[in-house]
Design an enzyme around this catalytic site. Structure first.
Site, PDB file in Angstrom:
ATOM      1  N   LEU A  52       0.805  -1.408  -0.047  1.00 34.16           N
ATOM      2  CA  LEU A  52       0.067  -0.062  -0.211  1.00 34.16           C
ATOM      3  C   LEU A  52       0.806   1.406   0.019  1.00 34.16           C
ATOM      4  CD1 LEU A  52      -2.868  -0.985   2.725  1.00 34.16           C
ATOM      5  CD2 LEU A  52      -2.963  -0.879   0.102  1.00 34.16           C
ATOM      6  N   SER A  53       2.099   0.994   0.084  1.00 32.94           N
ATOM      7  CA  SER A  53       3.010   2.148   0.393  1.00 32.94           C
ATOM      8  C   SER A  53       2.942   3.348  -0.816  1.00 32.94           C
ATOM      9  CB  SER A  53       4.426   1.856   0.492  1.00 32.94           C
ATOM     10  OG  SER A  53       4.694   1.179   1.801  1.00 32.94           O
TER      11      SER A  53
ATOM     12  N   LYS B 270      15.631  -5.083   6.342  1.00 35.56           N
ATOM     13  CA  LYS B 270      15.680  -4.266   7.448  1.00 35.56           C
ATOM     14  C   LYS B 270      17.044  -4.407   7.927  1.00 35.56           C
ATOM     15  CE  LYS B 270      10.821  -3.339   7.956  1.00 35.56           C
ATOM     16  NZ  LYS B 270       9.627  -3.273   9.135  1.00 35.56           N
TER      17      LYS B 270
ATOM     18  N   ASN C  16      14.049   1.046   8.644  1.00 32.27           N
ATOM     19  CA  ASN C  16      13.222   1.055   7.576  1.00 32.27           C
ATOM     20  C   ASN C  16      13.107   2.367   6.838  1.00 32.27           C
ATOM     21  OD1 ASN C  16      11.714   2.755   9.222  1.00 32.27           O
ATOM     22  ND2 ASN C  16       9.700   2.139   8.677  1.00 32.27           N
TER      23      ASN C  16
ATOM     24  N   ASP D 254       9.335   2.606  12.288  1.00 29.82           N
ATOM     25  CA  ASP D 254       8.201   1.581  12.705  1.00 29.82           C
ATOM     26  C   ASP D 254       7.784   2.196  14.074  1.00 29.82           C
ATOM     27  OD1 ASP D 254       7.754   0.395  10.344  1.00 29.82           O
ATOM     28  OD2 ASP D 254       9.479  -1.117  10.828  1.00 29.82           O
TER      29      ASP D 254
ATOM     30  N   GLY E 229       6.321 -13.734  17.962  1.00 29.76           N
ATOM     31  CA  GLY E 229       7.248 -13.639  17.050  1.00 29.76           C
ATOM     32  C   GLY E 229       8.304 -12.882  17.483  1.00 29.76           C
TER      33      GLY E 229
ATOM     34  N   ALA F 118       9.924  -6.707  13.341  1.00 32.15           N
ATOM     35  CA  ALA F 118       8.817  -6.067  14.049  1.00 32.15           C
ATOM     36  C   ALA F 118       8.631  -6.321  15.519  1.00 32.15           C
ATOM     37  CB  ALA F 118       7.294  -6.170  13.511  1.00 32.15           C
TER      38      ALA F 118
ATOM     39  N   TYR G 186      -2.069  -5.816   8.203  1.00 32.22           N
ATOM     40  CA  TYR G 186      -3.375  -5.196   7.805  1.00 32.22           C
ATOM     41  C   TYR G 186      -4.103  -5.624   6.464  1.00 32.22           C
ATOM     42  CZ  TYR G 186       0.743  -3.449   5.259  1.00 32.22           C
ATOM     43  OH  TYR G 186       1.988  -3.673   4.464  1.00 32.22           O
TER      44      TYR G 186
ATOM     45  N   GLY H  65      -2.883  -3.216  11.712  1.00 25.82           N
ATOM     46  CA  GLY H  65      -1.710  -2.738  11.300  1.00 25.82           C
ATOM     47  C   GLY H  65      -1.729  -1.469  10.555  1.00 25.82           C
TER      48      GLY H  65
HETATM   49  P1  NAP Z   1      10.042 -11.366  10.271  1.00 25.15           P
HETATM   50  O1  NAP Z   1      11.237 -10.484  10.501  1.00 25.15           O
HETATM   51  O2  NAP Z   1      10.136 -11.995   9.232  1.00 25.15           O
HETATM   52  O3  NAP Z   1       9.577 -11.881  11.678  1.00 25.15           O
HETATM   53  C1  NAP Z   1       8.434 -12.645  11.781  1.00 25.15           C
HETATM   54  C2  NAP Z   1       8.570 -13.557  12.951  1.00 25.15           C
HETATM   55  O4  NAP Z   1       7.294 -14.307  13.173  1.00 25.15           O
HETATM   56  C3  NAP Z   1       9.681 -14.582  12.796  1.00 25.15           C
HETATM   57  O5  NAP Z   1      10.752 -14.096  13.468  1.00 25.15           O
HETATM   58  C4  NAP Z   1       8.869 -15.704  13.599  1.00 25.15           C
HETATM   59  O6  NAP Z   1       9.229 -15.852  14.873  1.00 25.15           O
HETATM   60  C5  NAP Z   1       7.434 -15.517  13.315  1.00 25.15           C
HETATM   61  N1  NAP Z   1       6.541 -16.428  12.442  1.00 25.15           N
HETATM   62  C6  NAP Z   1       7.178 -16.456  11.029  1.00 25.15           C
HETATM   63  N2  NAP Z   1       6.341 -17.482  10.578  1.00 25.15           N
HETATM   64  C7  NAP Z   1       5.496 -17.881  11.439  1.00 25.15           C
HETATM   65  C8  NAP Z   1       4.577 -18.997  11.454  1.00 25.15           C
HETATM   66  N3  NAP Z   1       4.321 -19.768  10.284  1.00 25.15           N
HETATM   67  N4  NAP Z   1       4.235 -19.235  12.664  1.00 25.15           N
HETATM   68  C9  NAP Z   1       4.561 -18.738  13.866  1.00 25.15           C
HETATM   69  N5  NAP Z   1       5.401 -17.631  13.811  1.00 25.15           N
HETATM   70  C10 NAP Z   1       5.900 -17.431  12.734  1.00 25.15           C
HETATM   71  O7  NAP Z   1       8.715 -10.213  10.034  1.00 25.15           O
HETATM   72  P2  NAP Z   1       8.738  -8.944  10.786  1.00 25.15           P
HETATM   73  O8  NAP Z   1       9.128  -7.875   9.926  1.00 25.15           O
HETATM   74  O9  NAP Z   1       8.810  -8.777  12.003  1.00 25.15           O
HETATM   75  O10 NAP Z   1       6.887  -8.540  10.655  1.00 25.15           O
HETATM   76  C11 NAP Z   1       6.243  -9.462  11.284  1.00 25.15           C
HETATM   77  C12 NAP Z   1       4.667  -8.790  10.830  1.00 25.15           C
HETATM   78  O11 NAP Z   1       4.501  -7.412  11.172  1.00 25.15           O
HETATM   79  C13 NAP Z   1       4.272  -8.999   9.362  1.00 25.15           C
HETATM   80  O12 NAP Z   1       3.249  -9.610   9.545  1.00 25.15           O
HETATM   81  C14 NAP Z   1       4.295  -7.759   9.081  1.00 25.15           C
HETATM   82  O13 NAP Z   1       3.591  -7.656   7.698  1.00 25.15           O
HETATM   83  C15 NAP Z   1       3.913  -7.077  10.087  1.00 25.15           C
HETATM   84  N6  NAP Z   1       4.438  -5.591   9.888  1.00 25.15           N
HETATM   85  C16 NAP Z   1       3.559  -4.614  10.009  1.00 25.15           C
HETATM   86  C17 NAP Z   1       3.958  -3.326   9.809  1.00 25.15           C
HETATM   87  C18 NAP Z   1       3.033  -2.172   9.878  1.00 25.15           C
HETATM   88  O14 NAP Z   1       3.367  -0.927   9.417  1.00 25.15           O
HETATM   89  N7  NAP Z   1       1.728  -2.482  10.230  1.00 25.15           N
HETATM   90  C19 NAP Z   1       5.383  -2.976  10.082  1.00 25.15           C
HETATM   91  C20 NAP Z   1       6.248  -3.951   9.981  1.00 25.15           C
HETATM   92  C21 NAP Z   1       5.888  -5.365  10.186  1.00 25.15           C
HETATM   93  P3  NAP Z   1       9.882 -17.100  15.401  1.00 25.15           P
HETATM   94  O15 NAP Z   1      10.620 -17.680  14.490  1.00 25.15           O
HETATM   95  O16 NAP Z   1      10.363 -16.571  16.953  1.00 25.15           O
HETATM   96  O17 NAP Z   1       8.475 -17.979  16.030  1.00 25.15           O
END
Ligand code: NAP
Length: 409
Positions: A14-15, A56, A77, A93, A117, A121, A193, A214
């Site tokens: 959406l950016s 990131k 970011n 963020d 997680g 994030a 989101y 989000g």
């Molecule tokens: P990331 O670095 O890939 O981390 C996601 C974490 O979620 C992983 O480290 C893992 O933790 C866990 N995970 C991944 N797949 C999984 C699964 N199938 N089941 C359970 N846990 C799982 O991603 P991120 O950047 O932190 O983003 C995480 C979420 O936040 C995403 O949905 C992203 O779209 C959202 N986000 C939203 C915004 C916003 O502005 N609204 C900004 C940033 C991120 P473990 O390995 O420790 O279980």
């Protein structure tokens, strides 16, 4: 001066829409493989850029200097190219999440926060919770002692944040945890989101726990990035404005009601007026199966039809910005209701039973049959709908009523 977003898969981003609403600078999507990152970071045409999954930490390493916030989180970011050509990285963020919490009036002081997680994030949310005085911060990870088999040790959590992609498009309707395990929750944040209402948020709504998706965080972090790009402050009221614009364009309109009340016809005129696509769950079933609904009922009975209908509701519910016409009995199933409400506003088209169309509708044999169906469905239609619209014999009148209704919701 070129700006944009760096990531690996960006087709649903959406950016560009958000940055167009924020300022007058060109903003493009840059999908890059890891091997192309060095060339990307040294491209002097780029005055600044945002960074998303999975780059990131790569951006963090590529920067020559970083803000204190980015350093504490260990991820960047937003990157700006300084006049001397060096890269400065920040993490907006952090601001986005703080804004999301403030918007909901949620404070962290003295609270126990469960963060699902352990990725980028999650690290940002941990820093915010620490800065805002949380009593205890538990990171739930698939590995380690706080895994999903030991959630019962944290029944006393006050706030839950989903920082995993579980439930995100296209894997809609998955929830990372069952919120009933946590009776003390006063807030649930889902950083996802798309969909707007994940299965986790639908659980929170059912349990009457204040919750938010989000989108607001996404818009708020973009606003702070835009300020860094342009060097000019932007009023925070812009966040509300942009959230409303995006919600209005992304929101589905779901029409429910008795068989033959005119859902498909109203859906078509609504789609023409609003320039949107129609997803008609009955038509979807017929297309997938290759037979008409009366033929399906005749050959394999109602339960078989309902299975196909659930698949159609799940497919339609995943869409954004479309009109969905449902079969009269679609909302009897809780799973269908959850699927349809992910991105939408539900309108119940109410019509006098004696005027309902009955042709080609296997369950609408006569008025007694319709009355019996109505008795079992009325309460579900009424409680599930966000609004009820009386059907007028003139389809354009009903369509206008639906439009003014969705504009006011
Ligand atoms: P990331 O670095 O890939 O981390 C996601 C974490 O979620 C992983 O480290 C893992 O933790 C866990 N995970 C991944 N797949 C999984 C699964 N199938 N089941 C359970 N846990 C799982 O991603 P991120 O950047 O932190 O983003 C995480 C979420 O936040 C995403 O949905 C992203 O779209 C959202 N986000 C939203 C915004 C916003 O502005 N609204 C900004 C940033 C991120 P473990 O390995 O420790 O279980």
């Amino acid at each position: 001066m070129q700006y944009g977003l760096l990531g690996r898969k960006l087709s649903h981003s959406l950016s560009p829409q958000i940055h167009t609403l924020l300022g007058a600078y060109p903003y493009a999507l840059f999908e890059r493989e890891e091997s192309a990152l060095a060339a990307f970071f040294s491209d002097e045409q780029l005055a600044g850029f945002n960074v998303t999954i999975p780059y990131k930490t790569h951006a963090y390493a590529a920067c020559d200097a970083r803000s204190e916030t980015a350093t504490r989180i260990g991820a960047v970011n937003t990157v700006i190219r300084r006049p001397d050509g060096t890269l400065f990285g920040d993490n907006t963020d952090y601001f986005g999440f703080c804004h999301m919490a403030d918007h909901c009036g949620v404070t962290f002081q003295g609270k126990k926060v469960l963060i699902l997680g352990s990725g980028g994030a999650s690290r940002m949310v941990q820093v915010v919770c620490k800065d805002r005085g949380a009593r205890e911060i538990i990171v739930v990870s698939r590995n380690g002692k706080n895994d999903y088999d030991h959630l019962h040790l944290h029944r006393d959590a006050d706030i839950l944040v989903n920082a995993t992609p579980v439930g995100m498009y296209p894997n809609n309707l998955e929830a990372p945890v069952d919120l009933q395990l946590f009776p003390n929750l006063c807030a649930v944040f889902d950083l996802i989101y798309n969909p707007m209402r994940t299965a986790l948020l639908q659980q929170a709504e059912a349990l009457k726990i204040p919750c938010i998706n989000g989108l607001r965080m996404l818009v708020a972090q973009a606003l702070r990035s835009a300020e860094l790009f342009t060097g000019h402050p932007i009023a925070l009221t812009k966040i509300d404005e942009i959230c409303q614009t995006i919600e209005a364009t992304q929101r589905n309109v779901i029409l429910i009601g008795m068989p033959g009340c005119g859902k498909s016809t109203v859906a078509k005129t609504l789609a023409e007026k609003l320039h949107r696509r129609v997803f008609d769950t009955d038509a979807m079933v017929e297309e997938v199966d290759g037979r008409t609904i009366p033929q399906i009922f005749e050959a394999q009975g109602e339960p078989f039809f309902r299975t196909l209908e659930t698949a159609a509701c799940e497919e339609a519910g995943k869409q954004q910005g479309v009109i969905i016409a449902t079969g009269g009995g679609a909302v009897l199933s809780e799973r269908n209701r959850a699927a349809l409400k992910q991105n939408g506003v539900v309108i119940y088209l109410q019509k006098e039973l004696t005027t309902l169309a009955t042709d080609g509708r296997p369950l609408s044999k006569d008025i007694e049959a319709l009355q019996s169906i109505y008795r079992t469905r009325k309460a579900i239609y009424e409680t599930y709908a966000d609004d009820i619209i009386p059907v007028d014999p003139d389809v354009s009148v009903t369509t206008e009523r639906v439009i003014s209704c969705i504009c006011s919701l």
